[in-house]
Motif scaffolding. Structure first.
Motif, PDB file in Angstrom:
ATOM      1  N   UNK A  31       0.822  -1.198   0.116  1.00 26.67           N
ATOM      2  CA  UNK A  31      -0.029  -0.142  -0.077  1.00 26.67           C
ATOM      3  C   UNK A  31       0.792   1.244   0.003  1.00 26.67           C
ATOM      4  N   UNK A  32       1.993   1.220   0.572  1.00 27.80           N
ATOM      5  CA  UNK A  32       2.820   2.329   0.607  1.00 27.80           C
ATOM      6  C   UNK A  32       3.467   2.466  -0.746  1.00 27.80           C
ATOM      7  N   UNK A  33       3.869   1.440  -1.314  1.00 30.32           N
ATOM      8  CA  UNK A  33       4.308   1.487  -2.764  1.00 30.32           C
ATOM      9  C   UNK A  33       3.213   2.152  -3.734  1.00 30.32           C
ATOM     10  N   UNK A  34       2.023   1.553  -3.491  1.00 28.97           N
ATOM     11  CA  UNK A  34       0.876   2.283  -4.305  1.00 28.97           C
ATOM     12  C   UNK A  34       0.680   3.432  -4.366  1.00 28.97           C
ATOM     13  N   UNK A  40      10.295  -0.075  -2.796  1.00 32.17           N
ATOM     14  CA  UNK A  40      11.198  -1.095  -2.407  1.00 32.17           C
ATOM     15  C   UNK A  40      11.421  -1.914  -3.642  1.00 32.17           C
ATOM     16  N   UNK A  41      12.756  -2.226  -3.853  1.00 31.32           N
ATOM     17  CA  UNK A  41      13.240  -3.034  -5.088  1.00 31.32           C
ATOM     18  C   UNK A  41      14.402  -4.074  -4.544  1.00 31.32           C
ATOM     19  N   UNK A  45      12.360  -5.518  -0.853  1.00 33.45           N
ATOM     20  CA  UNK A  45      11.103  -6.315  -0.877  1.00 33.45           C
ATOM     21  C   UNK A  45      10.893  -7.391   0.294  1.00 33.45           C
ATOM     22  N   UNK A  46      12.092  -7.671   0.887  1.00 36.20           N
ATOM     23  CA  UNK A  46      12.030  -8.776   2.045  1.00 36.20           C
ATOM     24  C   UNK A  46      12.278  -8.070   3.424  1.00 36.20           C
ATOM     25  N   UNK A  47      12.357  -6.903   3.434  1.00 39.74           N
ATOM     26  CA  UNK A  47      12.654  -6.220   4.709  1.00 39.74           C
ATOM     27  C   UNK A  47      11.715  -5.649   5.215  1.00 39.74           C
TER      28      UNK A  47
END
Length: 117
Positions: A31-34, A40-41, A45-47
């Motif tokens: 949702x933060x990426x949206x 995150x890349x 993405x796993x953090x």
């Protein structure tokens, strides 16, 4: 080289508030990426996500405890981190200790002296 890499993705609480989340919305990496707050890349993405609450330096400790209660009621966890101690040279620390001892004796003498009032 991995020692300096973050172990989490930091996001400020004030940015989450201004992003337009409604009450009851889930705050996650997706949702933060949206909303465009994070990108995150790769290994990010796993953090885990870390939400920072920026408080005033003259904050009220009761405000922190009430914020903690509200977050825990919403099934979140809150960890209040202690501030870092400022490093001082040993000679300066010794002089500060002497000064504190001197002023403590002076306060004790003035409080026990009835003529100082």
């Amino acid at each position: 080289m991995h020692a300096g890499l973050p172990k989490y993705i930091p996001v400020n609480l004030k940015h989450i508030e201004t992003a337009g989340f409604q009450e009851g919305d889930e705050v996650s990496l997706e949702t933060l990426k949206e909303k465009g707050l994070i990108n995150p890349s790769g290994r990010e993405r796993k953090l885990p996500l870390k939400v920072n609450m920026l408080l005033d330096l003259n904050y009220n400790p009761n405000a922190t405890s009430s914020a903690k209660e509200k977050l825990e009621a919403a099934s979140c966890s809150l960890t209040v981190l202690p501030g870092r101690k400022k490093w001082v040279k040993p000679s300066v620390a010794k002089n500060l200790a002497r000064a504190e001892e001197y002023f403590a004796k002076k306060r004790a003498a003035s409080s026990s002296d009835p003529t100082s009032a």
